[in-house]
Design a protein around this motif. Structure first.
Motif, mmCIF file in Angstrom:
data_model
loop_
_atom_site.group_PDB
_atom_site.id
_atom_site.type_symbol
_atom_site.label_atom_id
_atom_site.label_comp_id
_atom_site.label_asym_id
_atom_site.label_seq_id
_atom_site.Cartn_x
_atom_site.Cartn_y
_atom_site.Cartn_z
ATOM 1 N N SER A 302 18.955 29.093 32.424
ATOM 2 C CA SER A 302 18.802 30.462 32.931
ATOM 3 C C SER A 302 18.333 30.521 34.378
ATOM 4 C CB SER A 302 17.741 31.166 32.061
ATOM 5 O OG SER A 302 17.614 32.517 32.419
ATOM 6 N N ALA A 363 23.370 21.693 32.080
ATOM 7 C CA ALA A 363 23.617 22.931 31.329
ATOM 8 C C ALA A 363 24.516 22.632 30.131
ATOM 9 C CB ALA A 363 24.267 23.982 32.234
ATOM 10 N N GLN A 367 23.539 22.772 25.993
ATOM 11 C CA GLN A 367 24.322 23.520 25.009
ATOM 12 C C GLN A 367 24.783 22.595 23.874
ATOM 13 O OE1 GLN A 367 24.654 26.644 24.875
ATOM 14 N NE2 GLN A 367 24.598 27.559 26.907
ATOM 15 N N THR A 385 25.459 32.595 28.418
ATOM 16 C CA THR A 385 24.922 31.365 27.787
ATOM 17 C C THR A 385 24.940 31.462 26.265
ATOM 18 O OG1 THR A 385 22.728 32.262 28.191
ATOM 19 C CG2 THR A 385 23.497 30.606 29.712
#
Ligand code: ADP
Ligand code: GLC
Length: 485
Positions: A302, A363, A367, A385
């Motif tokens: 974020s 990132a 995930q 996201t």
């Protein structure tokens, strides 16, 4: 079906220049709309990384003086993107990001940097370049907002104009003194035009003068017509309710594909979920977390800003400890938040791992390796996201606002019974409610069979651009105008 020609005007575009989801959207829309018989070309500023990425660019137009210096319009490709690039060194050839310098401060001439973009966007829309006659101009966020004003006040035939709001918090509000330099007629400085609380509002201009307004989720489209969420523009948005719609974002399912993603440690799919474990381990290694296969690992990717509500997570660190859970956070932004999460990592070695900065690869690994992805935003126009999380079998835990409310099906009793739940929602956006959601998440995670259903339901969800592209194409067709004289 007859094909449509359109121009997108955007201040960021993935993979060339990105500060947030706007870039992802601008980068993905042309490909997505292709399937809808829309040929979408994009105009963006000639920042250094954009110029460097251009392949065989051709100058198509010269300007002696565009807001204080000479400029050229280039046409070329960068990978799959078909671009017009505004090469104006006095405006864009700088150190720093697209809006601010290395010291983090906004450039003092942002009004002119983006008035220039808008002005050329409007000119392109009205036939500046031979052989290119878009029937629709699609303006993204405040940086492109004045495009609608230049089109409107030109007095010439013009294409249809769509204004998309990705985030109403950024409005491009400037003092009235800049108005004469914009090259708009005097009557544009009025409530029906660009005037906004005594100054010039770039987003306001777009909202006022575009034929259609879209924002990036149906719930956000409702929220911004009311009180605080409307951030001063709610009145105008209520008046234009009939022309306003909410279209959810998609994600690029090629870039975000757990079966082929070169940025993760091990490929996996809904059928081969066990392989996710290798990504969890790689993530734990990367961020200095203990190698625990069964503990809940919560991930965050974020911007660190008030919008994203991550200060609430700081208040909930004791809850994470009580649950024996781990935290992997990738973020950049507010220095106070960075410092607080840095402290958290120091105080909880092996349990809280953080990385500050912008890093695509990490990132993807978060995930792929985290069990849950947390998005505790105070407001969220759409959010990407949580869509990536679903695609990667990470269960989203989200605040019930904006696009988060629209994209995640909460694991309440009935949704669990119906086997359609994809994540957890909490409301209101408070530390208490977040604490409750984290406890519930931990309990659900302990129920292996149920957790797997949440994961696979998410992985089965269509988070691609297919549906959103249909909605945009439909709007384009409704407002398409031939601007050739
Ligand atoms: P916003 O545009 O408000 O920041 P979105 O969820 O729409 O929020 O989009 C954020 C995008 O930026 C996603 O593609 C996300 O993966 C990415 N992102 C955010 N922060 C980082 C970071 N620190 N490093 C890498 N990618 C990031
Ligand atoms: C904005 C919003 C985000 C949205 C993105 C792309 O940055 O904050 O919610 O997903 O734009 O539309």
């Amino acid at each position: 079906m007859k094909s449509i020609s359109a121009l997108s005007v955007a201040s960021e575009i993935y993979p060339l220049v990105k500060t947030g989801g706007l870039a992802d959207v601008a980068g993905a829309l042309p490909g997505a709309l292709h399937a809808e018989h829309v040929v979408l070309r994009t105009l963006c500023p000639g920042y250094r990384p954009v110029l460097a990425a251009l392949d065989k660019a051709e100058p198509v137009e010269d300007f002696d003086d565009l807001f204080g210096g000479p400029a050229r319009l280039l046409a070329g490709r960068a990978g799959a993107l078909d671009l017009f690039v505004l090469d104006a060194p006095h405006l864009y050839d700088r150190d720093g990001g697209p809006y601010s310098g290395p010291d983090g401060r906004d450039f003092t001439d942002n009004a002119f940097r983006f008035a220039a973009l808008a002005r050329i966007g409007a000119a392109l829309g009205q036939g500046l370049v031979a052989g290119f006659a878009p029937q629709v101009v699609h303006c993204h966020d405040w940086q492109a907002g004045l495009t609608a004003a230049y089109l409107h006040y030109s007095g010439l035939p013009r294409p249809g104009a769509v204004m998309t709001v990705h985030n109403l918090a950024f409005q491009g509000q400037f003092p009235a003194e800049i108005f004469p330099a914009l090259g708009l007629p005097a009557q544009a400085f009025s409530i029906e035009g660009v005037e906004y609380y005594g100054g010039v509002g770039f987003l306001k201009a777009g909202l006022q003068l575009a034929d259609r307004i879209t924002t990036v989720s149906p719930t956000y489209a409702e929220e911004i017509q009311q009180g605080p969420s409307g951030m001063g523009l709610d009145g105008l948005l209520r008046v234009r309710d009939g022309e306003l719609s909410g279209i959810l974002n998609g994600i690029d399912t090629e870039v975000w594909n757990p079966e082929t993603d070169p940025m993760i440690a091990a490929p996996f799919s809904a059928k081969k979920l066990a392989a996710r474990a290798d990504n969890k381990k790689a993530l734990q290694t990367r961020l200095g977390l203990a190698h625990e296969a069964n503990r809940l690992l919560v991930g965050v990717v974020s911007r660190l800003s008030w919008q994203k509500g991550l200060d609430l997570l700081l208040d909930c660190l004791p809850v994470l400890a009580e649950c024996n859970a781990q935290l992997a956070l990738l973020g950049a932004g507010d220095p106070a938040l960075e410092a607080a999460f840095q402290d958290a990592a120091q105080n909880h070695p092996g349990r809280v791992g953080v990385h500050f900065g912008y890093e695509e690869r990490l990132a993807h690994l978060i995930q792929a390796g985290a069990d849950a992805i947390l998005v505790p935003s105070r407001f969220e126009p759409c959010g990407l996201t949580q869509l990536c999380a679903m695609r990667y079998g990470a269960v989203p835990v989200v605040a019930r606002v904006g696009g988060l409310a629209d994209t995640i099906i909460d694991a309440n009793e009935m949704a669990v019974l119906a086997n359609c739940a994809t994540g957890l929602q909490f409301s209101p956006v408070s530390a208490d409610a977040l604490a409750g959601a984290l406890r519930k998440c931990n309990a659900l995670h302990a129920d292996k069979a149920l957790w797997k259903k949440l994961q696979t339901n998410g992985m089965k969800t269509d988070v691609s651009w297919t549906q959103p592209a249909r909605h945009y194409a439909h709007i384009y067709r409704e407002i398409a105008q031939d601007a050739r004289a």
